[in-house]
Design a protein around this motif. Structure first.
Motif, PDB file in Angstrom:
ATOM      1  N   PRO A  85      16.153  59.551 -20.881  1.00  0.00           N
ATOM      2  CA  PRO A  85      15.122  59.236 -19.889  1.00  0.00           C
ATOM      3  C   PRO A  85      14.778  60.479 -19.076  1.00  0.00           C
ATOM      4  O   PRO A  85      15.616  61.380 -18.925  1.00  0.00           O
ATOM      5  CB  PRO A  85      15.785  58.159 -19.020  1.00  0.00           C
ATOM      6  CG  PRO A  85      17.240  58.276 -19.274  1.00  0.00           C
ATOM      7  CD  PRO A  85      17.399  58.810 -20.659  1.00  0.00           C
ATOM      8  N   LYS A  86      13.562  60.528 -18.543  1.00  0.00           N
ATOM      9  CA  LYS A  86      13.075  61.750 -17.915  1.00  0.00           C
ATOM     10  C   LYS A  86      14.027  62.357 -16.872  1.00  0.00           C
ATOM     11  O   LYS A  86      14.272  63.564 -16.906  1.00  0.00           O
ATOM     12  CB  LYS A  86      11.696  61.526 -17.290  1.00  0.00           C
ATOM     13  CG  LYS A  86      11.126  62.793 -16.651  1.00  0.00           C
ATOM     14  CD  LYS A  86       9.767  62.583 -16.006  1.00  0.00           C
ATOM     15  CE  LYS A  86       8.658  62.652 -17.001  1.00  0.00           C
ATOM     16  NZ  LYS A  86       7.323  62.758 -16.357  1.00  0.00           N
ATOM     17  N   PRO A  87      14.595  61.591 -15.948  1.00  0.00           N
ATOM     18  CA  PRO A  87      15.450  62.226 -14.935  1.00  0.00           C
ATOM     19  C   PRO A  87      16.657  62.956 -15.518  1.00  0.00           C
ATOM     20  O   PRO A  87      17.192  63.876 -14.890  1.00  0.00           O
ATOM     21  CB  PRO A  87      15.910  61.048 -14.065  1.00  0.00           C
ATOM     22  CG  PRO A  87      14.897  59.982 -14.295  1.00  0.00           C
ATOM     23  CD  PRO A  87      14.465  60.141 -15.724  1.00  0.00           C
ATOM     24  N   LEU A  88      17.071  62.546 -16.716  1.00  0.00           N
ATOM     25  CA  LEU A  88      18.272  63.118 -17.330  1.00  0.00           C
ATOM     26  C   LEU A  88      17.967  64.214 -18.342  1.00  0.00           C
ATOM     27  O   LEU A  88      18.905  64.795 -18.923  1.00  0.00           O
ATOM     28  CB  LEU A  88      19.101  62.013 -17.999  1.00  0.00           C
ATOM     29  CG  LEU A  88      19.415  60.779 -17.152  1.00  0.00           C
ATOM     30  CD1 LEU A  88      20.431  59.895 -17.848  1.00  0.00           C
ATOM     31  CD2 LEU A  88      19.887  61.152 -15.761  1.00  0.00           C
ATOM     32  N   VAL A  89      16.694  64.485 -18.570  1.00  0.00           N
ATOM     33  CA  VAL A  89      16.323  65.579 -19.470  1.00  0.00           C
ATOM     34  C   VAL A  89      16.940  66.879 -18.963  1.00  0.00           C
ATOM     35  O   VAL A  89      16.870  67.195 -17.772  1.00  0.00           O
ATOM     36  CB  VAL A  89      14.790  65.711 -19.570  1.00  0.00           C
ATOM     37  CG1 VAL A  89      14.389  67.018 -20.241  1.00  0.00           C
ATOM     38  CG2 VAL A  89      14.212  64.532 -20.337  1.00  0.00           C
ATOM     39  N   GLN A  90      17.553  67.614 -19.868  1.00  0.00           N
ATOM     40  CA  GLN A  90      18.294  68.814 -19.466  1.00  0.00           C
ATOM     41  C   GLN A  90      17.418  70.054 -19.530  1.00  0.00           C
ATOM     42  O   GLN A  90      16.667  70.270 -20.485  1.00  0.00           O
ATOM     43  CB  GLN A  90      19.502  68.990 -20.387  1.00  0.00           C
ATOM     44  CG  GLN A  90      20.444  67.818 -20.395  1.00  0.00           C
ATOM     45  CD  GLN A  90      21.857  68.181 -20.001  1.00  0.00           C
ATOM     46  OE1 GLN A  90      22.313  69.283 -20.233  1.00  0.00           O
ATOM     47  NE2 GLN A  90      22.562  67.246 -19.402  1.00  0.00           N
ATOM     48  N   LEU A  91      17.541  70.860 -18.488  1.00  0.00           N
ATOM     49  CA  LEU A  91      16.945  72.189 -18.459  1.00  0.00           C
ATOM     50  C   LEU A  91      18.077  73.190 -18.259  1.00  0.00           C
ATOM     51  O   LEU A  91      18.782  73.146 -17.242  1.00  0.00           O
ATOM     52  CB  LEU A  91      15.934  72.317 -17.311  1.00  0.00           C
ATOM     53  CG  LEU A  91      14.711  71.395 -17.376  1.00  0.00           C
ATOM     54  CD1 LEU A  91      13.823  71.618 -16.151  1.00  0.00           C
ATOM     55  CD2 LEU A  91      13.921  71.612 -18.658  1.00  0.00           C
ATOM     56  N   ASN A  92      18.273  74.031 -19.243  1.00  0.00           N
ATOM     57  CA  ASN A  92      19.366  75.005 -19.190  1.00  0.00           C
ATOM     58  C   ASN A  92      20.707  74.326 -18.903  1.00  0.00           C
ATOM     59  O   ASN A  92      21.527  74.816 -18.127  1.00  0.00           O
ATOM     60  CB  ASN A  92      19.084  76.089 -18.139  1.00  0.00           C
ATOM     61  CG  ASN A  92      17.857  76.915 -18.477  1.00  0.00           C
ATOM     62  OD1 ASN A  92      17.619  77.235 -19.644  1.00  0.00           O
ATOM     63  ND2 ASN A  92      17.065  77.245 -17.470  1.00  0.00           N
ATOM     64  N   GLY A  93      20.907  73.150 -19.533  1.00  0.00           N
ATOM     65  CA  GLY A  93      22.190  72.480 -19.450  1.00  0.00           C
ATOM     66  C   GLY A  93      22.405  71.588 -18.245  1.00  0.00           C
ATOM     67  O   GLY A  93      23.508  71.068 -18.057  1.00  0.00           O
ATOM     68  N   MET A  94      21.375  71.372 -17.424  1.00  0.00           N
ATOM     69  CA  MET A  94      21.514  70.522 -16.242  1.00  0.00           C
ATOM     70  C   MET A  94      20.400  69.500 -16.209  1.00  0.00           C
ATOM     71  O   MET A  94      19.233  69.830 -16.414  1.00  0.00           O
ATOM     72  CB  MET A  94      21.492  71.373 -14.962  1.00  0.00           C
ATOM     73  CG  MET A  94      21.632  70.557 -13.683  1.00  0.00           C
ATOM     74  SD  MET A  94      21.626  71.574 -12.159  1.00  0.00           S
ATOM     75  CE  MET A  94      23.308  72.194 -12.183  1.00  0.00           C
ATOM     76  N   ALA A  95      20.752  68.239 -15.944  1.00  0.00           N
ATOM     77  CA  ALA A  95      19.741  67.195 -15.829  1.00  0.00           C
ATOM     78  C   ALA A  95      18.772  67.517 -14.707  1.00  0.00           C
ATOM     79  O   ALA A  95      19.173  68.055 -13.657  1.00  0.00           O
ATOM     80  CB  ALA A  95      20.410  65.851 -15.571  1.00  0.00           C
TER      81      ALA A  95
ATOM     82  N   LYS B  21       8.914  75.218 -22.300  1.00  0.00           N
ATOM     83  CA  LYS B  21       8.176  76.039 -21.335  1.00  0.00           C
ATOM     84  C   LYS B  21       8.912  76.133 -20.010  1.00  0.00           C
ATOM     85  O   LYS B  21       8.972  77.194 -19.385  1.00  0.00           O
ATOM     86  CB  LYS B  21       6.762  75.477 -21.121  1.00  0.00           C
ATOM     87  CG  LYS B  21       5.815  75.713 -22.269  1.00  0.00           C
ATOM     88  CD  LYS B  21       4.367  75.467 -21.888  1.00  0.00           C
ATOM     89  CE  LYS B  21       4.081  74.012 -21.635  1.00  0.00           C
ATOM     90  NZ  LYS B  21       2.625  73.751 -21.408  1.00  0.00           N
ATOM     91  N   ALA B  22       9.470  75.010 -19.557  1.00  0.00           N
ATOM     92  CA  ALA B  22      10.167  74.996 -18.281  1.00  0.00           C
ATOM     93  C   ALA B  22      11.412  75.877 -18.324  1.00  0.00           C
ATOM     94  O   ALA B  22      11.693  76.624 -17.372  1.00  0.00           O
ATOM     95  CB  ALA B  22      10.546  73.564 -17.912  1.00  0.00           C
ATOM     96  N   GLU B  23      12.155  75.808 -19.411  1.00  0.00           N
ATOM     97  CA  GLU B  23      13.363  76.642 -19.521  1.00  0.00           C
ATOM     98  C   GLU B  23      12.996  78.121 -19.561  1.00  0.00           C
ATOM     99  O   GLU B  23      13.651  78.951 -18.904  1.00  0.00           O
ATOM    100  CB  GLU B  23      14.168  76.253 -20.755  1.00  0.00           C
ATOM    101  CG  GLU B  23      14.855  74.910 -20.613  1.00  0.00           C
ATOM    102  CD  GLU B  23      15.719  74.555 -21.797  1.00  0.00           C
ATOM    103  OE1 GLU B  23      16.754  73.880 -21.588  1.00  0.00           O
ATOM    104  OE2 GLU B  23      15.386  74.962 -22.941  1.00  0.00           O
ATOM    105  N   ALA B  24      11.937  78.455 -20.293  1.00  0.00           N
ATOM    106  CA  ALA B  24      11.495  79.852 -20.341  1.00  0.00           C
ATOM    107  C   ALA B  24      11.066  80.338 -18.963  1.00  0.00           C
ATOM    108  O   ALA B  24      11.397  81.457 -18.553  1.00  0.00           O
ATOM    109  CB  ALA B  24      10.353  79.998 -21.350  1.00  0.00           C
ATOM    110  N   PHE B  25      10.356  79.503 -18.234  1.00  0.00           N
ATOM    111  CA  PHE B  25       9.905  79.846 -16.888  1.00  0.00           C
ATOM    112  C   PHE B  25      11.092  80.073 -15.960  1.00  0.00           C
ATOM    113  O   PHE B  25      11.157  81.075 -15.224  1.00  0.00           O
ATOM    114  CB  PHE B  25       9.010  78.728 -16.364  1.00  0.00           C
ATOM    115  CG  PHE B  25       8.672  78.817 -14.905  1.00  0.00           C
ATOM    116  CD1 PHE B  25       8.050  79.934 -14.387  1.00  0.00           C
ATOM    117  CD2 PHE B  25       8.971  77.767 -14.044  1.00  0.00           C
ATOM    118  CE1 PHE B  25       7.735  80.013 -13.028  1.00  0.00           C
ATOM    119  CE2 PHE B  25       8.652  77.824 -12.702  1.00  0.00           C
ATOM    120  CZ  PHE B  25       8.043  78.960 -12.195  1.00  0.00           C
TER     121      PHE B  25
END
Length: 235
Positions: A22-32, A226-230
């Motif tokens: 679910p969206k809130p738990l999507v990980q960016l660089n290993g963190m929800a 894109k978010a992780e790259a940013f």
């Protein structure tokens, strides 16, 4: 100062594109994403973080319940399915009436140094509100913001006008005065955050635009990359 997170959407576009979490738990660089926001808010002096999640996704409810026990800052969690972001804000508002606060959605992605400067600028300002803005447009339906030469906000628009240099970044720093406007909007049957923002201007609140280099939303699977790259300063 309090902080609040709207996290009551279903994230249907992400799930349709094969994202299992679910969206809130999507990980960016290993963190929800929701954990990331709570951590950033704690680093910026949050006295309390108020979160609204919907009642439809058990995994999110379990995660946030565990987060409440381990977070660096006290959390207040509302579990309620709402028809719009403005209705979610209204549910959060009863906890936000006694102090300045910062409100954002769970998928708003920004750089931490810019956010910290934004919060400090708002704390020092005498304005009724300060809105994060950006000239980077990657939104399907951006909300354009018109300003004067001192970045005082004069209007919110569905299409660009000659005095629109920026779009809304979806991060709102406000005083409790804004809650009066929110309650008025609810009484009128309004349902969109952009209409609430327009009403703030109509009510004469002093709002200032605060430019960020870039703010992203995670609405599609491709946005995660894109978010992780940013955030890693690779974009």
């Amino acid at each position: 100062m309090k902080f609040a997170i709207i996290s009551a959407g279903e994230g249907s576009r992400l799930s349709q594109e094969g994202v299992a979490l679910p969206k809130p738990l999507v990980q960016l660089n290993g963190m929800a994403m929701i954990d990331r926001l709570v951590h950033i808010f704690a680093q910026n002096g949050a006295e309390q973080v108020v979160i609204i999640i919907n009642n439809e996704v058990a995994l999110t409810k379990e995660h946030v319940a565990a987060l409440k026990e381990t977070a660096e800052v006290p959390l207040e969690v509302i579990v309620k399915t709402t028809p719009s972001s403005m209705h979610s804000f209204y549910e959060l508002s009863r906890f936000l009436k006694d102090d300045k606060f910062c409100l954002t959605t769970v998928d708003t992605i920004f750089r931490e140094d810019e956010f910290a400067a934004f919060i400090e600028a708002f704390k020092a300002s005498g304005k009724d509100g300060m809105m994060a803005v950006t000239d980077y447009i990657d939104d399907e339906k951006p909300l354009y913001i018109s300003t004067d030469e001192k970045l005082n906000i004069t209007g919110f628009h569905d299409a660009a006008t000659p005095d629109c240099r920026y779009i809304s970044g979806g991060i709102y720093c406000l005083t409790p005065k804004a809650i009066d406007t929110l309650e008025k909007c609810m009484e009128k049957g309004m349902s969109r955050m952009r209409n609430f923002q327009r009403q703030l201007v109509a009510d004469g609140l002093q709002l200032e635009a605060y430019p960020f280099s870039k703010i992203l939303d995670v609405d599609h699977a491709s946005d995660i990359v894109k978010a992780e790259a940013f955030l890693n300063h690779k974009e």
